[in-house]
Design a protein around this motif. Sequence first.
Motif, short mmCIF file in Angstrom:
data_model
loop_
_atom_site.label_atom_id
_atom_site.label_comp_id
_atom_site.label_asym_id
_atom_site.label_seq_id
_atom_site.Cartn_x
_atom_site.Cartn_y
_atom_site.Cartn_z
N ASP A 252 -11.46 78.02 -8.02
CA ASP A 252 -11.76 79.19 -8.39
C ASP A 252 -12.93 78.97 -7.91
OD1 ASP A 252 -9.49 80.50 -9.72
OD2 ASP A 252 -10.77 80.25 -11.41
N SER A 253 -14.16 78.10 -7.62
CA SER A 253 -15.49 77.39 -7.92
C SER A 253 -15.31 77.94 -5.89
CB SER A 253 -15.99 75.93 -8.14
OG SER A 253 -17.19 75.37 -7.28
N LEU A 254 -14.60 77.37 -5.13
CA LEU A 254 -14.43 77.53 -4.29
C LEU A 254 -14.14 78.95 -3.40
CD1 LEU A 254 -14.20 76.53 -0.89
CD2 LEU A 254 -11.84 76.28 -1.24
N ILE A 255 -13.20 80.06 -4.30
CA ILE A 255 -13.62 81.36 -4.23
C ILE A 255 -14.79 82.01 -4.16
CG2 ILE A 255 -11.97 83.58 -4.37
CD1 ILE A 255 -9.65 81.84 -5.30
N LYS A 256 -15.50 81.55 -5.65
CA LYS A 256 -16.78 82.27 -6.07
C LYS A 256 -17.50 81.53 -4.44
CE LYS A 256 -19.97 82.04 -9.27
NZ LYS A 256 -20.87 81.97 -9.34
#
Length: 318
Positions: A252-256
């Motif tokens: 999720d951090s990479l997507i954000k």
Amino acid sequence: MREEKFINDNSYIWSNLESLLDKLKSKKLKSLSKSELDSFITSYRIVCSHLSYSKTFFGESKTTEYLNSLASSAHSHIYSTKSSGFKKIFSFYIKGFPELLKDNTSYMILSTALFMVGVIFSFIITILNSDNAPAFIPPELIEGIKTLKSGRSAWDSATQSASIFTNNIGVGLRAFALGITLGLGTTYILIFNGFILGSAAGLALNYNVFFIFWSLILPHGVLELFCIFVCGAAGLIIGKSIINPGVYSRKDSLIKGGKTAVYLACGTIPLFIVAGIIEGYFTPSEVSVEAKLIFSLLSFILLSLYLALPFIRRKKYN
């Protein structure tokens, strides 16, 4: 609850939504004031709840039909009001991109600092001894700097502009894309390109063509270097999102972080194009060194004003 009481207790909410819908018949949703917009959204949500209740307890009554019509009309205004694609793009470059840069100032500073580390290091090494220049820049560039005083060779503006654009945006895209290597690739690209500029500037100083050199770099370089710094910041954001996801999962951090990085990289495209055109057509022109340096200063001022827009708006509304 009896249907009559249900109507009496809630009709004022329905009437409020209906009056706002009447107002929107000739206007857009954005024409409502903040208080009216808040009232519209709140009334719509309550009406949806009332519609569900009415369907459950009063079936296909006239009340249910009325509420369904009311909710449908409000829904069409909320979810069907879309700005044109061109308008969204224009809004992003005028407002969204500068604000995004402001929100990611720390990454811009780090990206710029990494580049400047390369510039300062190679500049010092080169001015101490010109023989060190080949460690940072190719032989053809060294020869080009040596012969600056004697003029430049013929320049095919159209071809060079396309070539320059491709090269510059390639550097930016690599700085952005290599963020996936935990930011190590981005760091390398920034420092490596800093080496090239710093050593070339040091060699120009040693050969007494310092101002001529910068007159050939800065007209396009103000925008070009800024774009590379932005793409570097985008790559560092990706790297940080993988290394330190914080409260998010790593995915999720990479997507954000990736979403923010993509927007930053896309924001540089028009500036890269303008820089390529300037380098292809204006930089090799017969305009004087002084005029080119003045042009560079004006470019820097205009870019600074563009980047200051979010701060100006914030001060205005505070």
